[in-house]
Structures are given as C-alpha cells and as structure tokens.
Design a protein around this motif. Structure first.
Motif, PDB file in Angstrom:
ATOM      1  N   UNK A   6     -27.328  21.927 -15.084  1.00 43.55           N
ATOM      2  CA  UNK A   6     -27.484  22.434 -13.783  1.00 43.55           C
ATOM      3  C   UNK A   6     -27.810  23.987 -13.234  1.00 43.55           C
ATOM      4  N   UNK A   7     -28.791  24.587 -11.848  1.00 49.61           N
ATOM      5  CA  UNK A   7     -28.086  25.952 -11.633  1.00 49.61           C
ATOM      6  C   UNK A   7     -28.143  25.758 -10.198  1.00 49.61           C
ATOM      7  N   UNK A   8     -27.393  26.160  -9.518  1.00 46.09           N
ATOM      8  CA  UNK A   8     -27.543  26.213  -7.946  1.00 46.09           C
ATOM      9  C   UNK A   8     -27.419  27.376  -7.695  1.00 46.09           C
ATOM     10  N   UNK A   9     -28.682  27.688  -6.805  1.00 41.66           N
ATOM     11  CA  UNK A   9     -29.047  28.588  -6.010  1.00 41.66           C
ATOM     12  C   UNK A   9     -28.784  28.703  -4.414  1.00 41.66           C
ATOM     13  N   UNK A  10     -27.915  30.317  -4.413  1.00 41.92           N
ATOM     14  CA  UNK A  10     -27.966  30.042  -3.001  1.00 41.92           C
ATOM     15  C   UNK A  10     -28.792  31.418  -2.510  1.00 41.92           C
ATOM     16  N   UNK A  11     -29.396  31.294  -1.460  1.00 39.96           N
ATOM     17  CA  UNK A  11     -29.923  33.059  -0.699  1.00 39.96           C
ATOM     18  C   UNK A  11     -28.585  32.780   0.140  1.00 39.96           C
ATOM     19  N   UNK A  12     -28.457  34.762  -0.025  1.00 39.47           N
ATOM     20  CA  UNK A  12     -27.691  35.085   0.520  1.00 39.47           C
ATOM     21  C   UNK A  12     -28.240  36.544   1.401  1.00 39.47           C
ATOM     22  N   UNK A  13     -27.141  36.633   2.759  1.00 33.37           N
ATOM     23  CA  UNK A  13     -27.695  38.019   3.614  1.00 33.37           C
ATOM     24  C   UNK A  13     -26.247  38.215   4.719  1.00 33.37           C
TER      25      UNK A  13
END
Length: 310
Positions: A6-13
């Motif tokens: 699995x790969x977990x992706x999180x967009x952040x700002x």
C-alpha cells in the motif's frame, strides 16, 4: 489477511497541529504503508514534520493545486510498487491503530475496486457538523454495484478521499481522477468504476475523525462548487439519476437530531439549508456568470484562476 502493498497519499498545505496528529496516528498503524506527502507550498512546519515522520515529500506551487490532478501527480511520484492506493486529508485522524488494516479488508473481494472508511465528528464539531457525519457515514458497512443505482441514485457513487482506498490496477485502467476538477474527484472515479462493472465498499469499521465547522458563507461556497461539478459532469445525472429524496431525508434527520440535542441550532440549520440550496443552484448555472463572479462565489478560487489562464 494476506499482506497488501500500500501507498498512502496526503495532499498538505499548512497542516498545523492537526496535521502533526494525523502523521502520528499513521505511524502508529498496525499496517505500515509507504507515505507520500504532496505539499502545496506550506509556510509552516508541515514539510519538516512530514520528513521527520519518514514520509516522502514532494512540493508543488500552491497555484497549481487541483483536487484530481494533484493526487494523480502524487500517484506518479509514488512509483509502481503498491497494489492499493490510500488517500487521506491532513485533517483526518485515524480512530484506532487498526483503521488502515480494516480499510483494506474489503479488497479480499477481487471485484471491489474502492473502499471508503467511516468519518466520525471531531470533538469540537458543532451539532450541524456532527449530524452530517452521523447521517452520511452510518455504522453499517455495505457494498454497492450497478444493481444499486436504481435505488440509491448518485449516492451509489459516494466516496470521500478524506479516507479512501483504490485498487491501483482499476485506478490506472480508468485513467485515475479527472485532472482538472473543482472538487469531487473521488465521486467521479467511483462512478466510472461502478459503470465499468466493479463494486465499491463502505467499511464502517475503518474510522477516522474528520469534520468541518463551516460558516454560512463557507457552506454556500462549498455547495456553489458542488453545483459547478454537477453541471460540468452532467453524465452523472444521466447515468445515476438524482439523490432520490436524499436531501429531504437529510433535512428531516437534521431537524430531529437538533430537536433532541440542541434545539437553538434549528434556526441556524434553516439558514444553512437555504445557503446550500442557493449555492448549488447558482453553481449549476455558473456558465451564465462572469469568471470574476464565479471566483468570488467559489470556495476553491485557484480553480478559476487556472481556468482563466487556459
């Protein structure tokens, strides 16, 4: 359960303290996914904390962010090793150490292409925000397919990338998320999966804390953007129909909830309902308004800037 890559992706700002808590709860999981953070020019210590957590961090210009395109870009950064792509948002807090493991469980059915977890209200959620989570994220799990379209309408394609996972092979087969969408990239792809003959699951056992205390203006703008999305993707209505009375059921449920818990909030709920309705209607007919007005009415203003540049 067989180990799934699995790969977990999180967009952040500017994720702030809530983002740091999000990172800590990811690190405490029984299943350890590789984590990719795609940051849109944070000016706080988000990138520092992500790197300290051992996550892979990629930075993009704030003005280039798009709900669909940025996530597609992160998938490319992540490489080809993962069977499952998990998406979260920086303000979603995993509720227990087995949340990701539970989210992966429905993929044991090879026909399941996507899974959405349950969202619980944050401890500081207003009564309106708390009810929205209780209504939209029930305690019972379910699996949906084409056979459910007649009964559920567009609700059949409900998905939320605040905590969701996708089978990568199907994600790539169907072209991923739309590259330029104002929001609802998750619903767009889920609808395509269902129409392609796949199943999508809702896993009530896999939980995150995630809610928003929107103001009247923010709610109006959010529903304006929802109207824009629905207008631009009219095929969703053609293939799935409308919500089949879901809006009415929501309002009645909200009134009952507030009457039993916070009666004074009923007055605010009335205002919110009108804000949502008029926001959606204006957004649905956005093409009749000047770009400058659309930008003012929208929650996601960079979308219109990029649209204007084309």
């Amino acid at each position: 359960m067989q180990l799934i890559q699995t790969i977990l992706i999180i967009p952040t700002y500017n994720a702030g303290e809530l983002g740091r808590t999000c990172f800590k709860h990811i690190l405490a999981q029984s299943v350890k996914p590789s984590v990719v953070v795609i940051d849109s020019g944070s000016t706080d210590d988000t990138v520092i904390w992500a790197k300290r957590s051992g996550f892979d961090v990629y930075s993009i210009d704030k003005q280039t962010f798009n709900h669909g395109g940025t996530r597609n870009q992160a998938v490319k950064f992540a490489g080809k090793s993962a069977e499952i792509l998990i998406f979260m948002t920086q303000d979603a807090i995993l509720a227990d150490t087995n949340a990701i493991e539970k989210l992966l469980k429905p993929f044991e059915d090879k026909d399941v292409a996507a899974v959405c977890g349950r969202q619980l209200p944050h401890s500081n959620a207003t009564p309106l925000a708390a009810h929205a989570r209780l209504f939209n994220y029930p305690a019972k799990s379910s699996v949906k397919s084409q056979q459910d379209i007649a009964e559920l309408g567009i609700k059949c394609a409900f998905m939320s990338n605040s905590f969701a996972a996708y089978r990568r092979s199907v994600f790539e087969e169907l072209g991923g998320f739309p590259d330029n969408t104002i929001l609802a990239e998750d619903m767009y792809l889920t609808a395509k999966m269902i129409l392609a003959g796949y199943k999508v699951a809702y896993c009530a056992e896999a939980c995150v804390y995630h809610s928003h205390n929107y103001t009247l203006t923010q709610e109006f703008k959010r529903y304006f953007d929802t109207g824009v999305f629905q207008s631009q993707n009219y095929w969703l209505r053609q293939k799935f129909g409308r919500l089949n009375g879901e809006g009415t059921r929501f309002v009645l449920s909200e009134c009952k909830y507030l009457w039993n818990n916070k009666r004074l909030w009923l007055f605010r709920a009335v205002g919110m309902t009108f804000a949502k309705y008029f926001g959606f209607k204006l957004g649905f007919y956005y093409q009749y308004f000047p770009m400058s007005l659309n930008k003012k009415l929208s929650m996601h203003k960079t979308y219109w800037t990029k649209l204007n540049d084309k």
